[in-house]
Design an enzyme around this catalytic site. Structure first.
Site, PDB file in Angstrom:
ATOM      1  N   SER A 298      39.968  16.426  45.880  1.00  0.00           N
ATOM      2  CA  SER A 298      40.656  15.243  45.362  1.00  0.00           C
ATOM      3  C   SER A 298      41.794  14.779  46.268  1.00  0.00           C
ATOM      4  O   SER A 298      42.012  13.588  46.451  1.00  0.00           O
ATOM      5  CB  SER A 298      41.198  15.519  43.958  1.00  0.00           C
ATOM      6  OG  SER A 298      40.159  15.884  43.089  1.00  0.00           O
ATOM      7  N   HIS A 349      46.989  14.884  44.310  1.00  0.00           N
ATOM      8  CA  HIS A 349      46.505  13.510  44.492  1.00  0.00           C
ATOM      9  C   HIS A 349      47.535  12.652  45.220  1.00  0.00           C
ATOM     10  O   HIS A 349      47.201  11.933  46.171  1.00  0.00           O
ATOM     11  CB  HIS A 349      46.196  12.883  43.124  1.00  0.00           C
ATOM     12  CG  HIS A 349      45.064  13.540  42.404  1.00  0.00           C
ATOM     13  ND1 HIS A 349      44.704  13.212  41.114  1.00  0.00           N
ATOM     14  CD2 HIS A 349      44.208  14.511  42.788  1.00  0.00           C
ATOM     15  CE1 HIS A 349      43.678  13.949  40.742  1.00  0.00           C
ATOM     16  NE2 HIS A 349      43.358  14.744  41.733  1.00  0.00           N
TER      17      HIS A 349
END
Length: 515
Positions: A298, A349
């Protein structure tokens, strides 16, 4: 003095193509559709919310009713376009160029109208005739300033032809430039990384399961206690590991779509640098802010979003004309999802997003150089990584919590390294960490093994204070009481253990012996 119909047609051609020049060349609209007779074109620029779609037509108006029917068809077409774009709302500008206005009252058709039912498509109509140019330009300027000068619409047939050539030439060059921009490289590392992720997932599954904590640590997941012990490669390896099949599928799909776009725009080597650096910065920020064991692509995938954001900052018109709003919406949804759903490493993220933006600034676009800007981005990227490492290692601000420490201690105990486990627990408490019930339980377990029953008793009582239903702690406390000859206390403790775990046979056996 009357003008002939040919003179009026020339005048409307000049107005039509000068407006086309204004939209296509000056306002960066793209031609979505052009009729064969070149008297109608549909233009698109999603960055302009007041007029995302412009329909420009050159026609002879008769009665006002014809203009009304034209607006109705326009609204229907606009609603279809809105649905195709997937937009919640759409503002459409309808510009009609005509030698003369309708012979009867037509003002009511120039007012903004909404599509039937939910009214998600809005259309505003402007009528351009030679005699009403000033008023029409004033209305246009309220939507798309600045507009052309009034004198730009005066000219002969050759001037209309010149504007037409300029518009069509500009559109051809734009498409060629976009074709080169969006197809600089062919995807390669996108497929390589996807294959690596799948292979490692299969290996983890065979080794005991991708959700197994021990397997994740063995394969290189981000685990702060081990990073602090010098296993620096855990900043890189987590981007190739995934926890569960759904996690792998979601990230593989994201990597396929985003990776293909980014690798086509920036080329293979730039993509490789952006992806790996983003994975590093994602792991680094997670190391600083999130104590949990984590893994997944991610952070690197958000780095690809960062690369597209860099594209948006450096080429805003092209960005918003092509993919801009979709990219921003997807980033927003993912960040919101990360903040609202527990268990998602949003620090990873955000770190990946920032890292992707910085990494892209270092390499810029293929065959283009901005030396000073690239040097500034390189300095910023190096400073960010250095600061993160310094804060995490030298200043001791890496995110460590009791769960991570307990997990590390459990590994050492299973390996027979009780002394090392006790040192880890002691250092965590001395450094101001907040111990959990399990922290005290592991200390008591080690102390019981060494015969330090008094210390073990105190730590078990602390474990029970932290979590009253900790049945293992109640049972071990009962064992200590038995060893010390405190049988009544032992009965109470084993009774507490049975209250929270009545099916445990060893608890029942001890209770029977005591009775």
């Amino acid at each position: 003095m009357y003008e002939s119909s040919d003179e009026m047609n020339v005048q409307t051609d000049v107005i039509f193509w000068r407006l086309a020049f204004f939209f296509v060349v000056e306002q960066e609209y793209t031609i979505a559709r052009l009729s064969q007779d070149r008297q109608e074109m549909w233009l698109e620029n999603r960055s302009n919310k007041e007029a995302s779609i412009v329909r420009l037509t050159n026609q002879n108006l008769g009665w006002a009713a014809g203009l009304g029917r034209d607006v109705e068809r326009l609204l229907w077409n606009g609603e279809q376009i809105r649905k195709k774009m997937g937009a919640r709302k759409l503002s459409l500008l309808n510009i009609v160029v005509s030698p003369y206005p309708p012979v009867d009252d037509y003002d009511r058709f120039l007012k903004p109208v909404l599509s039937p039912k939910k009214g998600r498509t809005k259309a505003a109509t402007l009528l351009f005739t030679k005699n009403d140019l000033d008023e029409s330009l004033r209305r246009l300027e309220s939507i798309l300033p600045p507009v052309p000068e009034r004198r730009d619409f005066d000219g002969a047939e050759d001037e209309a032809a010149a504007y037409e050539r300029a518009v069509l030439s500009h559109e051809v060059k734009r498409k060629e430039e976009e074709q080169r921009f969006f197809h600089y490289g062919k995807p390669f590392f996108t497929y390589i990384f996807t294959a690596v992720n799948i292979i490692l997932f299969i290996m983890m599954t065979l080794a005991g399961g991708s959700t197994n904590t021990a397997v994740l640590i063995e394969f290189g997941a981000k685990f702060n206690p081990l990073i602090l012990e010098g296993e620096w490669w855990r900043f890189i390896t987590p981007m190739f590991l995934h926890i569960g099949l759904l996690h792998l599928i979601m990230n593989s799909l994201a990597l396929y779509y985003l990776g293909t776009a980014v690798e086509q725009i920036y080329g293979r080597l730039r993509f490789l640098w952006i992806y790996l650096f983003s994975g590093l910065t994602g792991s680094l920020l997670s190391f600083l802010l999130t104590p949990n064991l984590s893994a997944g692509a991610s952070g690197a995938i958000f780095g690809l979003f960062g690369a597209l954001l860099y594209f948006g900052v450096t080429k805003p018109k092209l960005f918003f004309r092509t993919m801009g709003m979709n990219v921003l919406v997807v980033i927003g949804i993912n960040l919101l999802f990360g903040f609202s759903v527990p268990g998602i490493d949003n620090a990873g993220h955000i770190g990946g997003l920032i890292g992707g933006f910085l990494a892209t600034g270092v390499v810029h676009f293929p065959k283009k150089r901005r030396i000073l800007q690239q040097m500034a981005f390189a300095a910023a990227a190096a400073a960010a990584v250095a600061a993160g490492l310094f804060i995490g290692f030298q200043s001791g601000y890496a995110a460590i919590d009791a769960n991570a420490v307990n997990l590390r201690v459990q590994e050492e105990i299973n390996a027979g390294n009780d002394d090392e486990a006790e040192d880890i627990l002691g250092a965590f408490i001395e450094d101001g960490g907040t111990p959990s019930a399990e922290t005290f339980f592991y200390l008591s377990y080690i102390e019981m093994g060494d015969g330090r029953l008094e210390e073990a008793e105190q730590h078990l009582k602390q474990a029970i204070e932290e979590r009253a239903n900790f049945h293992e702690a109640h049972y071990n406390l009962a064992l200590i009481y038995v060893e010390n000859g405190q049988l009544e206390e032992a009965r109470k403790s084993v009774g507490e253990a049975l209250t929270y775990a009545p099916d445990e046979t060893q608890y029942q056996e001890l209770a029977n012996k005591l009775d």
